[in-house]
Design an enzyme around this catalytic site. Structure first.
Site, PDB file in Angstrom:
ATOM      1  N   PRO A  27       0.841  -1.200   0.000  1.00  0.00           N
ATOM      2  CA  PRO A  27       0.000   0.000   0.000  1.00  0.00           C
ATOM      3  C   PRO A  27       0.871   1.243   0.000  1.00  0.00           C
ATOM      4  O   PRO A  27       1.795   1.355   0.807  1.00  0.00           O
ATOM      5  CB  PRO A  27      -0.793  -0.131   1.309  1.00  0.00           C
ATOM      6  CG  PRO A  27       0.040  -1.010   2.187  1.00  0.00           C
ATOM      7  CD  PRO A  27       0.763  -1.939   1.261  1.00  0.00           C
ATOM      8  N   LEU A  28       0.600   2.176  -0.905  1.00  0.00           N
ATOM      9  CA  LEU A  28       1.454   3.354  -1.080  1.00  0.00           C
ATOM     10  C   LEU A  28       0.605   4.598  -1.304  1.00  0.00           C
ATOM     11  O   LEU A  28       0.004   4.766  -2.375  1.00  0.00           O
ATOM     12  CB  LEU A  28       2.389   3.136  -2.279  1.00  0.00           C
ATOM     13  CG  LEU A  28       3.418   2.009  -2.097  1.00  0.00           C
ATOM     14  CD1 LEU A  28       3.902   1.491  -3.443  1.00  0.00           C
ATOM     15  CD2 LEU A  28       4.588   2.470  -1.243  1.00  0.00           C
ATOM     16  N   THR A  29       0.555   5.447  -0.317  1.00  0.00           N
ATOM     17  CA  THR A  29      -0.161   6.710  -0.415  1.00  0.00           C
ATOM     18  C   THR A  29       0.511   7.607  -1.447  1.00  0.00           C
ATOM     19  O   THR A  29       1.726   7.803  -1.396  1.00  0.00           O
ATOM     20  CB  THR A  29      -0.174   7.391   0.966  1.00  0.00           C
ATOM     21  OG1 THR A  29      -1.004   6.615   1.823  1.00  0.00           O
ATOM     22  CG2 THR A  29      -0.696   8.813   0.904  1.00  0.00           C
ATOM     23  N   ALA A  61      -3.685   3.548   1.289  1.00  0.00           N
ATOM     24  CA  ALA A  61      -4.623   3.658   2.393  1.00  0.00           C
ATOM     25  C   ALA A  61      -5.811   4.517   1.984  1.00  0.00           C
ATOM     26  O   ALA A  61      -5.648   5.579   1.381  1.00  0.00           O
ATOM     27  CB  ALA A  61      -3.926   4.246   3.601  1.00  0.00           C
ATOM     28  N   GLN A 103      -7.108  -1.003   1.010  1.00  0.00           N
ATOM     29  CA  GLN A 103      -6.636  -0.864   2.390  1.00  0.00           C
ATOM     30  C   GLN A 103      -7.541   0.118   3.137  1.00  0.00           C
ATOM     31  O   GLN A 103      -7.593   1.305   2.802  1.00  0.00           O
ATOM     32  CB  GLN A 103      -5.175  -0.393   2.444  1.00  0.00           C
ATOM     33  CG  GLN A 103      -4.620  -0.555   3.863  1.00  0.00           C
ATOM     34  CD  GLN A 103      -3.222  -0.009   4.059  1.00  0.00           C
ATOM     35  OE1 GLN A 103      -2.928   1.111   3.623  1.00  0.00           O
ATOM     36  NE2 GLN A 103      -2.359  -0.767   4.724  1.00  0.00           N
ATOM     37  N   TYR A 184      -1.871   4.603  12.916  1.00  0.00           N
ATOM     38  CA  TYR A 184      -3.189   5.187  12.660  1.00  0.00           C
ATOM     39  C   TYR A 184      -4.211   4.631  13.667  1.00  0.00           C
ATOM     40  O   TYR A 184      -3.836   3.917  14.595  1.00  0.00           O
ATOM     41  CB  TYR A 184      -3.578   4.957  11.192  1.00  0.00           C
ATOM     42  CG  TYR A 184      -2.633   5.677  10.247  1.00  0.00           C
ATOM     43  CD1 TYR A 184      -2.644   7.064  10.163  1.00  0.00           C
ATOM     44  CD2 TYR A 184      -1.695   4.977   9.489  1.00  0.00           C
ATOM     45  CE1 TYR A 184      -1.753   7.745   9.327  1.00  0.00           C
ATOM     46  CE2 TYR A 184      -0.807   5.643   8.662  1.00  0.00           C
ATOM     47  CZ  TYR A 184      -0.841   7.026   8.580  1.00  0.00           C
ATOM     48  OH  TYR A 184       0.042   7.695   7.769  1.00  0.00           O
ATOM     49  N   ARG A 231      -3.254  -5.594   8.120  1.00  0.00           N
ATOM     50  CA  ARG A 231      -1.837  -5.205   8.188  1.00  0.00           C
ATOM     51  C   ARG A 231      -1.502  -4.718   9.595  1.00  0.00           C
ATOM     52  O   ARG A 231      -2.244  -3.914  10.166  1.00  0.00           O
ATOM     53  CB  ARG A 231      -1.519  -4.085   7.188  1.00  0.00           C
ATOM     54  CG  ARG A 231      -0.019  -3.849   7.073  1.00  0.00           C
ATOM     55  CD  ARG A 231       0.347  -2.807   6.024  1.00  0.00           C
ATOM     56  NE  ARG A 231       1.604  -3.188   5.376  1.00  0.00           N
ATOM     57  CZ  ARG A 231       2.468  -2.329   4.827  1.00  0.00           C
ATOM     58  NH1 ARG A 231       2.215  -1.034   4.809  1.00  0.00           N
ATOM     59  NH2 ARG A 231       3.579  -2.757   4.268  1.00  0.00           N
ATOM     60  N   GLY A 317       7.275  -2.066  -1.842  1.00  0.00           N
ATOM     61  CA  GLY A 317       6.684  -0.753  -2.040  1.00  0.00           C
ATOM     62  C   GLY A 317       7.436   0.104  -3.037  1.00  0.00           C
ATOM     63  O   GLY A 317       7.069   0.200  -4.214  1.00  0.00           O
TER      64      GLY A 317
HETATM   65  C1  LIG Z   1       5.308   6.906  -0.571  1.00  0.00           C
HETATM   66  C2  LIG Z   1       4.905   5.881   0.455  1.00  0.00           C
HETATM   67  C3  LIG Z   1       3.570   5.776   0.810  1.00  0.00           C
HETATM   68  C4  LIG Z   1       3.170   4.798   1.745  1.00  0.00           C
HETATM   69  N1  LIG Z   1       1.830   4.654   2.024  1.00  0.00           N
HETATM   70  C5  LIG Z   1       1.400   3.631   2.813  1.00  0.00           C
HETATM   71  C6  LIG Z   1       0.016   3.382   2.991  1.00  0.00           C
HETATM   72  O1  LIG Z   1      -0.845   4.051   2.420  1.00  0.00           O
HETATM   73  N2  LIG Z   1      -0.327   2.353   3.808  1.00  0.00           N
HETATM   74  C7  LIG Z   1       0.597   1.579   4.448  1.00  0.00           C
HETATM   75  O2  LIG Z   1       0.218   0.662   5.180  1.00  0.00           O
HETATM   76  N3  LIG Z   1       1.925   1.777   4.256  1.00  0.00           N
HETATM   77  C8  LIG Z   1       2.338   2.759   3.448  1.00  0.00           C
HETATM   78  N4  LIG Z   1       3.678   2.915   3.192  1.00  0.00           N
HETATM   79  C9  LIG Z   1       4.627   1.904   3.667  1.00  0.00           C
HETATM   80  C10 LIG Z   1       4.870   0.872   2.556  1.00  0.00           C
HETATM   81  O3  LIG Z   1       3.704   0.069   2.378  1.00  0.00           O
HETATM   82  C11 LIG Z   1       6.061  -0.050   2.887  1.00  0.00           C
HETATM   83  O4  LIG Z   1       5.839  -0.648   4.132  1.00  0.00           O
HETATM   84  C12 LIG Z   1       7.388   0.701   2.897  1.00  0.00           C
HETATM   85  O5  LIG Z   1       7.532   1.500   1.741  1.00  0.00           O
HETATM   86  C13 LIG Z   1       8.594  -0.265   2.986  1.00  0.00           C
HETATM   87  O6  LIG Z   1       8.624  -1.131   1.882  1.00  0.00           O
HETATM   88  P1  LIG Z   1       9.695  -0.900   0.667  1.00  0.00           P
HETATM   89  O7  LIG Z   1      11.043  -0.900   1.307  1.00  0.00           O
HETATM   90  O8  LIG Z   1       9.508  -2.067  -0.246  1.00  0.00           O
HETATM   91  O9  LIG Z   1       9.351   0.419   0.053  1.00  0.00           O
HETATM   92  C14 LIG Z   1       4.118   3.924   2.319  1.00  0.00           C
HETATM   93  C15 LIG Z   1       5.467   4.071   1.970  1.00  0.00           C
HETATM   94  C16 LIG Z   1       5.868   5.025   1.049  1.00  0.00           C
HETATM   95  C17 LIG Z   1       7.322   5.101   0.646  1.00  0.00           C
END
Ligand SMILES: Cc1cc2nc3c(=O)[nH]c(=O)nc-3n(C[C@H](O)[C@H](O)[C@H](O)COP(=O)(O)O)c2cc1C
Length: 367
Positions: A27-29, A61, A103, A184, A231, A317
């Site tokens: 999940p990536l905001t 999210a 999510q 959160y 999660r 991510g």
């Molecule tokens: C730009 C960005 C937005 C993120 N948004 C969320 C989100 O909406 N929900 C969530 O549970 N985690 C979010 N995360 C955490 C990621 O899901 C993930 O746990 C984190 O990037 C580490 O994984 P990676 O090393 O593969 O990037 C976000 C991370 C980044 C970098």
């Protein structure tokens, strides 16, 4: 390449979801929704580009209620317009042969009245001291001390999550992931450094887990356990959701959730950590692993999660942000695109839908 990459190519069943391989997009905001939280065509393009290369996409999210909207231009699933907006994305993902779950999110005390138009709420009136967040007017606004939710409001929120889950399925999502991580609202109830309640939602591990248990049971009743994941991020303390109880709240949570037969549990934790494997056994559900923010997940690490038996699938991510065809890239031993973190939370297609595939085109070849 003839290395262990093929372990990621094994199919995996997560409840009702049949994944053709084991690379999952985290999940990536990205803050590209319309002002009112409606998901739009640009988002559909972005997710469609990554579908399939990710066996399963966990959506960014997505707030279940306006009061729980942490940041401007994050999407919601709180009304019919949101449902219709998300349909563009779920259609694009399915057309590209992928799967996507929503999510489900509530920011709790990580929110600002200038963004939500409402007061901020939490398990207890404990402020996040070192946090500043974006609002429609400011880049660095301190978040106010939240108001404690009443017991009746908590029961109402359980229903809000269930309604959002139902709406997500109507929007074409293949399932939902309850966002119990990263400090959160749900995590604010789990964390004893934040939750100082004296009613049945605080005071003991069982009580701190109760809100998450009730939300999960209500979501399961609405859409089925085989389409519900959760999660979790047991310490470190994201957004100051500090935990001092050595994992006991998670043990209590696992005890209540295991009999439900969830599609999966998604944990942010280091792979060799004893609590991770203990929780994996206690939940008895397939485990999706992501190590968290400290360091970007690398190819070898993603392979090792599955190869070394730490998890059933690897969740990635940042590499998926920059590289829409990540599975194919990693399979061919080709490097990822250079990421542009300064555009993670920007607006428009730049740094969003314009990352090329190996063939040097944007993934759908549309621009
Ligand atoms: C730009 C960005 C937005 C993120 N948004 C969320 C989100 O909406 N929900 C969530 O549970 N985690 C979010 N995360 C955490 C990621 O899901 C993930 O746990 C984190 O990037 C580490 O994984 P990676 O090393 O593969 O990037 C976000 C991370 C980044 C970098």
């Amino acid at each position: 390449m003839t290395d262990d990459f093929d372990v990621l190519r094994q199919p995996l069943k997560l409840g009702a979801l049949d994944l053709p391989h084991r690379l999952v997009m985290a999940p990536l905001t990205r803050n590209r929704a319309d002002e009112d939280g409606t998901a739009n065509a640009l988002m559909a393009e972005y997710y469609g580009q990554r579908a399939g290369s990710a066996a399963l996409i966990v959506s960014e999210a997505t707030w279940v209620a306006q009061q729980g909207k942490p940041y401007p231009r994050t999407p919601g699933i709180a009304n019919d317009a949101h449902r219709e907006g998300w349909r563009l994305t779920t259609d694009a993902v399915h057309e590209a042969g992928g799967l996507i779950v929503a999510q489900l999110w509530h920011g709790g005390r990580v929110a600002h009245p200038d963004t939500t138009g409402e007061d901020t709420v939490c398990a207890s009136p404990t402020a996040v001291e070192k946090l500043t967040i974006f609002t429609p007017h400011e880049a660095e606004a301190p978040v106010p001390t939240p108001r404690e939710l009443t017991t009746d409001e908590i029961r109402g929120l359980v229903q809000t999550f269930a309604d959002a889950a139902r709406r997500a399925i109507e929007a074409g999502f293949d399932g939902v992931e309850i966002h119990g991580a990263n400090g959160y609202l749900l995590h604010q109830f789990l964390a004893d450094g934040v939750n100082h309640r004296e009613d049945e939602y605080g005071g003991s591990p069982e009580n701190r887990a109760r809100f998450v248990v009730e939300v999960t049971k209500a979501v399961v009743a609405a859409v089925g356990a085989d389409r519900t994941g959760i999660r979790l991020s047991p310490a470190p303390a994201a957004h100051e959701a500090t935990e001092f109880d050595g994992g006991d709240t998670y043990r209590a949570l696992a005890k209540e959730l295991a009999p439900l037969g969830l599609a999966y549990v998604h944990v942010m934790r280091q792979p060799g950590d004893p609590l991770l494997q203990e929780l994996r056994t206690a939940f008895g559900a397939p485990l999706l692993l992501n190590t968290g923010f400290a360091k970007k997940t690398e190819r070898e690490e993603a392979i090792s999660f599955v190869r070394d038996g730490h998890a059933d699938a690897s969740v990635v991510g940042r590499a998926f942000i920059s590289t829409p065809d990540l599975l194919e890239r990693w399979a061919a031993g080709q490097p990822e695109n250079e990421g542009r973190p300064e555009l993670y939370y920007a607006s428009g297609p730049e740094g969003y839908t314009d990352y090329p595939t190996m063939a040097g085109e944007t993934a759908l070849g549309t621009s």
